[in-house]
Design a protein around this motif. Sequence first.
Motif, PDB file in Angstrom:
ATOM      1  N   VAL A 185       0.842  -1.197   0.000  1.00  0.00           N
ATOM      2  CA  VAL A 185       0.000   0.000   0.000  1.00  0.00           C
ATOM      3  C   VAL A 185       0.878   1.248   0.000  1.00  0.00           C
ATOM      4  O   VAL A 185       1.726   1.406   0.873  1.00  0.00           O
ATOM      5  CB  VAL A 185      -0.938   0.008   1.233  1.00  0.00           C
ATOM      6  N   GLY A 186       0.679   2.102  -0.976  1.00  0.00           N
ATOM      7  CA  GLY A 186       1.425   3.354  -1.039  1.00  0.00           C
ATOM      8  C   GLY A 186       0.588   4.508  -0.520  1.00  0.00           C
ATOM      9  O   GLY A 186      -0.610   4.360  -0.247  1.00  0.00           O
ATOM     10  N   GLU A 187       1.224   5.659  -0.376  1.00  0.00           N
ATOM     11  CA  GLU A 187       0.531   6.841   0.139  1.00  0.00           C
ATOM     12  C   GLU A 187      -0.677   7.189  -0.737  1.00  0.00           C
ATOM     13  O   GLU A 187      -0.566   7.312  -1.948  1.00  0.00           O
ATOM     14  CB  GLU A 187       1.508   8.020   0.213  1.00  0.00           C
ATOM     15  N   GLY A 188      -1.815   7.324  -0.099  1.00  0.00           N
ATOM     16  CA  GLY A 188      -3.025   7.714  -0.821  1.00  0.00           C
ATOM     17  C   GLY A 188      -3.728   6.596  -1.563  1.00  0.00           C
ATOM     18  O   GLY A 188      -4.776   6.819  -2.185  1.00  0.00           O
ATOM     19  N   ASP A 189      -3.196   5.393  -1.493  1.00  0.00           N
ATOM     20  CA  ASP A 189      -3.838   4.260  -2.171  1.00  0.00           C
ATOM     21  C   ASP A 189      -5.143   3.875  -1.468  1.00  0.00           C
ATOM     22  O   ASP A 189      -5.167   3.737  -0.247  1.00  0.00           O
ATOM     23  CB  ASP A 189      -2.929   3.015  -2.149  1.00  0.00           C
ATOM     24  N   PRO A 190      -6.192   3.626  -2.229  1.00  0.00           N
ATOM     25  CA  PRO A 190      -7.395   3.091  -1.601  1.00  0.00           C
ATOM     26  C   PRO A 190      -7.195   1.638  -1.181  1.00  0.00           C
ATOM     27  O   PRO A 190      -6.534   0.875  -1.888  1.00  0.00           O
ATOM     28  CB  PRO A 190      -8.442   3.190  -2.719  1.00  0.00           C
ATOM     29  N   VAL A 191      -7.696   1.308  -0.026  1.00  0.00           N
ATOM     30  CA  VAL A 191      -7.644  -0.074   0.477  1.00  0.00           C
ATOM     31  C   VAL A 191      -9.041  -0.436   0.967  1.00  0.00           C
ATOM     32  O   VAL A 191      -9.633   0.305   1.748  1.00  0.00           O
ATOM     33  CB  VAL A 191      -6.639  -0.203   1.643  1.00  0.00           C
ATOM     34  N   LEU A 192      -9.550  -1.557   0.522  1.00  0.00           N
ATOM     35  CA  LEU A 192     -10.877  -1.965   0.986  1.00  0.00           C
ATOM     36  C   LEU A 192     -10.764  -2.837   2.227  1.00  0.00           C
ATOM     37  O   LEU A 192      -9.928  -3.729   2.310  1.00  0.00           O
ATOM     38  CB  LEU A 192     -11.625  -2.741  -0.101  1.00  0.00           C
ATOM     39  N   PRO A 206      -8.148  -0.649  -5.853  1.00  0.00           N
ATOM     40  CA  PRO A 206      -7.578  -0.717  -4.504  1.00  0.00           C
ATOM     41  C   PRO A 206      -6.277  -1.518  -4.486  1.00  0.00           C
ATOM     42  O   PRO A 206      -6.130  -2.502  -5.218  1.00  0.00           O
ATOM     43  CB  PRO A 206      -8.665  -1.421  -3.692  1.00  0.00           C
ATOM     44  N   ALA A 207      -5.353  -1.074  -3.651  1.00  0.00           N
ATOM     45  CA  ALA A 207      -4.060  -1.754  -3.544  1.00  0.00           C
ATOM     46  C   ALA A 207      -4.194  -3.074  -2.792  1.00  0.00           C
ATOM     47  O   ALA A 207      -3.332  -3.951  -2.909  1.00  0.00           O
ATOM     48  CB  ALA A 207      -3.069  -0.852  -2.823  1.00  0.00           C
ATOM     49  N   LEU A 208      -5.272  -3.214  -2.051  1.00  0.00           N
ATOM     50  CA  LEU A 208      -5.438  -4.376  -1.183  1.00  0.00           C
ATOM     51  C   LEU A 208      -6.887  -4.432  -0.722  1.00  0.00           C
ATOM     52  O   LEU A 208      -7.550  -3.386  -0.614  1.00  0.00           O
ATOM     53  CB  LEU A 208      -4.514  -4.224   0.037  1.00  0.00           C
ATOM     54  N   LEU A 209      -7.364  -5.639  -0.460  1.00  0.00           N
ATOM     55  CA  LEU A 209      -8.682  -5.829   0.150  1.00  0.00           C
ATOM     56  C   LEU A 209      -8.482  -6.728   1.371  1.00  0.00           C
ATOM     57  O   LEU A 209      -7.896  -7.811   1.267  1.00  0.00           O
ATOM     58  CB  LEU A 209      -9.638  -6.467  -0.863  1.00  0.00           C
ATOM     59  N   ILE A 210      -8.923  -6.245   2.512  1.00  0.00           N
ATOM     60  CA  ILE A 210      -8.776  -7.015   3.760  1.00  0.00           C
ATOM     61  C   ILE A 210     -10.157  -7.483   4.195  1.00  0.00           C
ATOM     62  O   ILE A 210     -11.067  -6.664   4.365  1.00  0.00           O
ATOM     63  CB  ILE A 210      -8.158  -6.157   4.888  1.00  0.00           C
ATOM     64  N   VAL A 211     -10.312  -8.781   4.335  1.00  0.00           N
ATOM     65  CA  VAL A 211     -11.632  -9.279   4.737  1.00  0.00           C
ATOM     66  C   VAL A 211     -11.497 -10.268   5.892  1.00  0.00           C
ATOM     67  O   VAL A 211     -10.636 -11.141   5.889  1.00  0.00           O
ATOM     68  CB  VAL A 211     -12.370  -9.915   3.529  1.00  0.00           C
ATOM     69  N   ALA A 218     -12.437  -9.960  -6.426  1.00  0.00           N
ATOM     70  CA  ALA A 218     -11.282  -9.073  -6.246  1.00  0.00           C
ATOM     71  C   ALA A 218     -10.207  -9.372  -7.285  1.00  0.00           C
ATOM     72  O   ALA A 218      -9.637  -8.459  -7.891  1.00  0.00           O
ATOM     73  CB  ALA A 218     -10.716  -9.222  -4.836  1.00  0.00           C
ATOM     74  N   HIS A 219      -9.964 -10.644  -7.515  1.00  0.00           N
ATOM     75  CA  HIS A 219      -8.928 -11.014  -8.483  1.00  0.00           C
ATOM     76  C   HIS A 219      -9.331 -10.639  -9.907  1.00  0.00           C
ATOM     77  O   HIS A 219      -8.465 -10.341 -10.737  1.00  0.00           O
ATOM     78  CB  HIS A 219      -8.602 -12.507  -8.355  1.00  0.00           C
ATOM     79  N   GLN A 220     -10.625 -10.617 -10.172  1.00  0.00           N
ATOM     80  CA  GLN A 220     -11.076 -10.154 -11.502  1.00  0.00           C
ATOM     81  C   GLN A 220     -10.681  -8.695 -11.724  1.00  0.00           C
ATOM     82  O   GLN A 220     -10.476  -8.269 -12.851  1.00  0.00           O
ATOM     83  CB  GLN A 220     -12.594 -10.325 -11.635  1.00  0.00           C
ATOM     84  N   TYR A 221     -10.595  -7.949 -10.634  1.00  0.00           N
ATOM     85  CA  TYR A 221     -10.182  -6.540 -10.729  1.00  0.00           C
ATOM     86  C   TYR A 221      -8.701  -6.362 -10.391  1.00  0.00           C
ATOM     87  O   TYR A 221      -8.242  -5.254 -10.166  1.00  0.00           O
ATOM     88  CB  TYR A 221     -11.016  -5.686  -9.768  1.00  0.00           C
ATOM     89  N   ASP A 222      -7.977  -7.479 -10.303  1.00  0.00           N
ATOM     90  CA  ASP A 222      -6.552  -7.440  -9.945  1.00  0.00           C
ATOM     91  C   ASP A 222      -6.291  -6.851  -8.566  1.00  0.00           C
ATOM     92  O   ASP A 222      -5.294  -6.144  -8.353  1.00  0.00           O
ATOM     93  CB  ASP A 222      -5.740  -6.662 -10.994  1.00  0.00           C
ATOM     94  N   VAL A 223      -7.176  -7.123  -7.655  1.00  0.00           N
ATOM     95  CA  VAL A 223      -7.003  -6.633  -6.285  1.00  0.00           C
ATOM     96  C   VAL A 223      -6.542  -7.803  -5.416  1.00  0.00           C
ATOM     97  O   VAL A 223      -7.153  -8.870  -5.425  1.00  0.00           O
ATOM     98  CB  VAL A 223      -8.316  -6.033  -5.735  1.00  0.00           C
ATOM     99  N   LYS A 224      -5.460  -7.579  -4.654  1.00  0.00           N
ATOM    100  CA  LYS A 224      -4.932  -8.605  -3.758  1.00  0.00           C
ATOM    101  C   LYS A 224      -5.823  -8.735  -2.514  1.00  0.00           C
ATOM    102  O   LYS A 224      -6.351  -7.729  -2.037  1.00  0.00           O
ATOM    103  CB  LYS A 224      -3.517  -8.239  -3.318  1.00  0.00           C
ATOM    104  N   VAL A 225      -5.918  -9.940  -1.989  1.00  0.00           N
ATOM    105  CA  VAL A 225      -6.834 -10.184  -0.869  1.00  0.00           C
ATOM    106  C   VAL A 225      -6.091 -10.701   0.366  1.00  0.00           C
ATOM    107  O   VAL A 225      -5.371 -11.702   0.292  1.00  0.00           O
ATOM    108  CB  VAL A 225      -7.932 -11.189  -1.266  1.00  0.00           C
ATOM    109  N   LEU A 226      -6.273  -9.997   1.467  1.00  0.00           N
ATOM    110  CA  LEU A 226      -5.732 -10.432   2.757  1.00  0.00           C
ATOM    111  C   LEU A 226      -6.874 -11.024   3.583  1.00  0.00           C
ATOM    112  O   LEU A 226      -7.889 -10.359   3.828  1.00  0.00           O
ATOM    113  CB  LEU A 226      -5.089  -9.244   3.489  1.00  0.00           C
ATOM    114  N   TYR A 227      -6.683 -12.237   3.988  1.00  0.00           N
ATOM    115  CA  TYR A 227      -7.681 -12.971   4.781  1.00  0.00           C
ATOM    116  C   TYR A 227      -7.351 -12.794   6.256  1.00  0.00           C
ATOM    117  O   TYR A 227      -6.285 -13.199   6.719  1.00  0.00           O
ATOM    118  CB  TYR A 227      -7.589 -14.442   4.382  1.00  0.00           C
ATOM    119  N   ASN A 228      -8.260 -12.174   6.999  1.00  0.00           N
ATOM    120  CA  ASN A 228      -8.075 -12.050   8.438  1.00  0.00           C
ATOM    121  C   ASN A 228      -8.716 -13.251   9.125  1.00  0.00           C
ATOM    122  O   ASN A 228      -9.940 -13.329   9.235  1.00  0.00           O
ATOM    123  CB  ASN A 228      -8.688 -10.744   8.943  1.00  0.00           C
ATOM    124  N   GLY A 229      -7.865 -14.151   9.589  1.00  0.00           N
ATOM    125  CA  GLY A 229      -8.350 -15.360  10.250  1.00  0.00           C
ATOM    126  C   GLY A 229      -8.199 -15.308  11.753  1.00  0.00           C
ATOM    127  O   GLY A 229      -8.028 -16.348  12.394  1.00  0.00           O
TER     128      GLY A 229
END
Lengths: 392, 392
Positions: free
Chosen positions: B97-104, B155-160, B180-191
């Motif tokens: 994630v860079g400065e100003g990047d949207p993150v979901l 978004p630079a990342l999606l955290i779910v 998310a992958h269809q939009y090339d967004v990386k996914v972080l899984y919060n377990g």
Amino acid sequence: MKCAEGVEVRDLEELAINLDPIQAGGRLTADAMKAVIAYGDGYSVCDNCGKPFRLDFIKKPPIDVFHRDLAAWLNVDAVRVVPGARRGFQAVAHTFVGEGDPVLLTSLSHYTAFLAVEESRGVPLEIPASTGHIVTADAAAAKIEEATRTYGRPPALLIVDHVDYQYGNVHEVQGIARVAHQYDVKVLYNGAYTIGILPVDAKALGVDFVVGSGHKSMAAPAPSGVLGTREEYAKQLFRTTAVQGDVTGRKFGVKEVEMMGCTLMGVTLLGMIASFPHVRERTKQWEDELRRGSVVTGALRSIEGTRISSEYPRKHTLTRVDTTQSFDKVAQTHKKRGFFLTSALKEHGIVGILPGATKVWKFNTYGLSETQVRHVADAFRAIAEANGLAVS
Amino acid sequence: MKCAEGVEVRDLEELAINLDPIQAGGRLTADAMKAVIAYGDGYSVCDNCGKPFRLDFIKKPPIDVFHRDLAAWLNVDAVRVVPGARRGFQAVAHTFVGEGDPVLLTSLSHYTAFLAVEESRGVPLEIPASTGHIVTADAAAAKIEEATRTYGRPPALLIVDHVDYQYGNVHEVQGIARVAHQYDVKVLYNGAYTIGILPVDAKALGVDFVVGSGHKSMAAPAPSGVLGTREEYAKQLFRTTAVQGDVTGRKFGVKEVEMMGCTLMGVTLLGMIASFPHVRERTKQWEDELRRGSVVTGALRSIEGTRISSEYPRKHTLTRVDTTQSFDKVAQTHKKRGFFLTSALKEHGIVGILPGATKVWKFNTYGLSETQVRHVADAFRAIAEANGLAVS
């Protein structure tokens, strides 16, 4: 004996005298061991967490009181606990170092200081130590000027170890802080080998940030550490969250961004708290530790060809020794080669020296009793004599 | 009884049934407690640390084997231990994630996910949960499109969260990862509420990063956690240091920048390792945990006016309940006011509900035995009846 599937019980501290350079100050006190047993469970300190829901406000166990006592002891205006000294470096670097900013550390700095700068995308630059392996105020001034010329701005931060991990030498922290401030450079004091070991007074030293290690020097479990600062920087370093949920409108109260909220929610912090009264006391006995350490360095120096590489007389119990002209000569022809020394020490019940080391190696006598240092000194002399080295 | 100066022994888990929402999965196993005692000292896992001098390479205790087993169990290509799940979020955010990047993230995300984004200077944006408090793949797709329009880049990342901390609901992770992958967004899984609690397979879920909490859900001491990723991202996330001392020419080997070198050097990691075989087994018994949990939710639902706010039937043992129309009505006239409920529960030997809560509150039955959940269910019914609420 196993304590879990595939895991042998660790009984090294019970069965031997341990000279390991990094482990000496992190052995638990008896109170810490009791606290570790009582607070082993995950979120064990959260039973009585109420508003504003932050670790350092918890009253039972008395985490709030501990924070106040810790700040007073270090003479800082604000203090937090962190998961290791390195996480303290990271928080400071991330707050005050921007991309491409020069940051000074020293030619003896620990790798974690470099990583903190790298992780913040700064440029680490080393202040060279003197030929005697001391970092001086003059060298710091010269490097600040050089960096300022090269980068067109003064360093964003200067990180200095009070006592370094390579020689255990004491560096000119007070003088370095003074000259750094003349150039408007903030100073981070790395007390990984001092806080919990010898008296540290942040204001007397004139530094802006102090970082200490719980598991290295405060008789606490890993990972744990402390991060303190003066009022001037506390608001930035311990800034609370400013973001808001765009859908829910949620805010996150007094959670601190660089701390990532709460830090040590269980056994690590309680171990540190339980050891704290003992740690505070032991720093007052530092001169005795040095005297006991000198029994061992004295013995080593009495072995022909052996040289203490650290400054001498010793001002710290972590010492680097050069035995290239003594034990390493023995190793050339010994059937165990380089392993003869650590093997012989083990027969004397002494461990903690890097296996196979006979040239340049380190040891730490911190925490050993009078009887133990005499045993270690005798062992070194006996091993030398048994291998044909003259002992004076 | 005190275990140290000013510190009472914690005996809550021995004396009561604890329904605390965050503590349930972090109670130590007996093996972990033994390991905690054996490895309490600071740098206790470093006795046999040799080249290349990094935690996950240590063979004795078998930390290297643990890393391999952990990766296989989570079905990730690379895994590291971290000082809490939040430090896993931080490492991922700081890398991608860079400065100003949207993150979901989501309208139910934990505050530490927000802090990780804030600390990396990104912009957190919430995917709204449905009226039934479920985060859906459709809502994720809509938010990705909205964010992309607004910020001119995806978004630079999606955290779910697989299971969120507010309702304990199970969200559409697999579907969210797919869109998310269809939009090339990386996914972080919060377990944080799943890894160590129920079976988790990163590749089957299709996520890029998985984060778990040792002290929340893996029966380990705090702070501890795990961070895994697929091969594609391992090199970036676990990149090794690239800086060099400008004076000494020193490099720092295989130390990883975002890990700040080694992470859990003692009791925290050994607790996690000792619990691991038990944790691995207990995830297979998840259906039994759910069945036992339903004994308590069933009892609560039998009390007039009481509503389970979480999805129903329950798919997790962390549950949010609304007693505004039942226990809170009692509180209006009870002499102990809002404290009557937690006080009455305490008389039944039950703790862990936020003191004073009678409107909307949470509890977690994870780890309770058949007898214990029946006792809890009976207690709720008895308290309701004693206070004039009808129980069906």
